[in-house]
Design a protein around this motif. Structure first.
Motif, mmCIF file in Angstrom:
data_model
loop_
_atom_site.group_PDB
_atom_site.id
_atom_site.type_symbol
_atom_site.label_atom_id
_atom_site.label_comp_id
_atom_site.label_asym_id
_atom_site.label_seq_id
_atom_site.Cartn_x
_atom_site.Cartn_y
_atom_site.Cartn_z
ATOM 1 N N TYR A 159 27.439 61.492 -63.177
ATOM 2 C CA TYR A 159 26.987 60.443 -64.095
ATOM 3 C C TYR A 159 27.025 60.963 -65.529
ATOM 4 N N TRP A 160 27.232 60.036 -66.464
ATOM 5 C CA TRP A 160 27.051 60.341 -67.869
ATOM 6 C C TRP A 160 25.562 60.376 -68.187
ATOM 7 N N GLU A 161 25.223 60.898 -69.343
ATOM 8 C CA GLU A 161 23.817 61.019 -69.720
ATOM 9 C C GLU A 161 23.105 59.669 -69.739
ATOM 10 N N ASN A 162 23.840 58.607 -70.040
ATOM 11 C CA ASN A 162 23.230 57.274 -70.108
ATOM 12 C C ASN A 162 23.071 56.620 -68.736
ATOM 13 N N GLY A 163 23.440 57.340 -67.678
ATOM 14 C CA GLY A 163 23.287 56.812 -66.328
ATOM 15 C C GLY A 163 24.509 56.122 -65.774
ATOM 16 N N ASN A 164 25.543 55.974 -66.573
ATOM 17 C CA ASN A 164 26.770 55.350 -66.085
ATOM 18 C C ASN A 164 27.533 56.324 -65.194
#
Length: 224
Positions: A141-146
């Motif tokens: 996941y990316w840091e933003n949760g995506n």
């Protein structure tokens, strides 16, 4: 036989793991593990150790194939890019081809180094350099949760996920020509990857890494 000069840079100071390069690791200084592995590789004819540490230089100077390069002041410090150190080192060698690795890769094996060298020379007509990677098939996941490499609404088995490859800093193979053409970078303009297993790819950056790597090294030693 295609010959290689190895570059093994080491500094005396380490912020996160104090004195790690000369710290006892499974019975000997940490850097002896990768150094002895490089010495054992027939295609490696010279090992350049660029260091600012008299202690490291003293421990290494009588080792086979080793040439000590005293690190100049402008290349000392924790923020100096590795490519700047490599650029300095290759001016002290008549070799055309180089392998760069780190003292913090103690589990890297002779077999993997020799295989990477073979692959590098075999495909020089297609690629100008080679670097090692670790293959990961897990849900990122990316840091933003995506999600990075999967659809959360489609729960695939991890072995069916698209693989991601992490540059693991264990092996870099390049030539003077490719280094210069890539604006003094060890990864050239057309690099190929070489996959290492996760155990060999352990890199010591933190104290936890040191503990894990040493446990693995001792276990490997006891199995011999």
């Amino acid at each position: 036989m295609n010959e290689i000069t190895a570059i093994l840079p080491m500094k005396g100071n380490s912020e996160r793991v104090p004195n790690k390069n000369i710290r006892d690791f499974a019975g000997v200084p940490l850097f002896f593990h990768i150094l002895d592995t490089l010495i054992d590789c027939k295609q490696i004819t010279t090992i350049l150790i660029n260091t600012d540490s008299e202690k490291i230089a003293d421990l290494a100077k009588n080792k086979e194939k080793v040439k000590i390069i005293e690190r100049p002041n402008h290349l000392c410090g924790d923020t100096v890019p590795m490519n700047d150190i490599i650029a300095y080192d290759i001016t002290h060698s008549n070799s055309e081809h180089f392998l760069q690795t780190h003292s913090t890769n103690p589990l890297l094996t002779k077999n993997s180094i020799e295989q990477s060298i073979h692959k590098y020379f075999k495909k020089l007509n297609e690629f100008d350099s080679l670097f090692s990677v670790t293959k990961w098939q897990t849900r990122f996941y990316w840091e933003n949760g995506n999600p990075v490499n999967h659809n959360p609404n489609e729960l695939l088995r991890t072995q069916d996920l698209p693989a991601l490859y992490e540059e693991n800093s264990c092996i870099y193979l390049f030539s003077k020509e490719s280094f210069k053409a890539a604006n003094n970078k060890r990864i050239g303009n057309k690099a190929q990857i070489f996959t290492l297993g996760q155990l060999e790819s352990v890199d010591i950056d933190e104290e936890e890494d040191f503990i894990l790597a040493e446990l693995l090294a001792i276990q490997k030693k006891n199995k011999r």
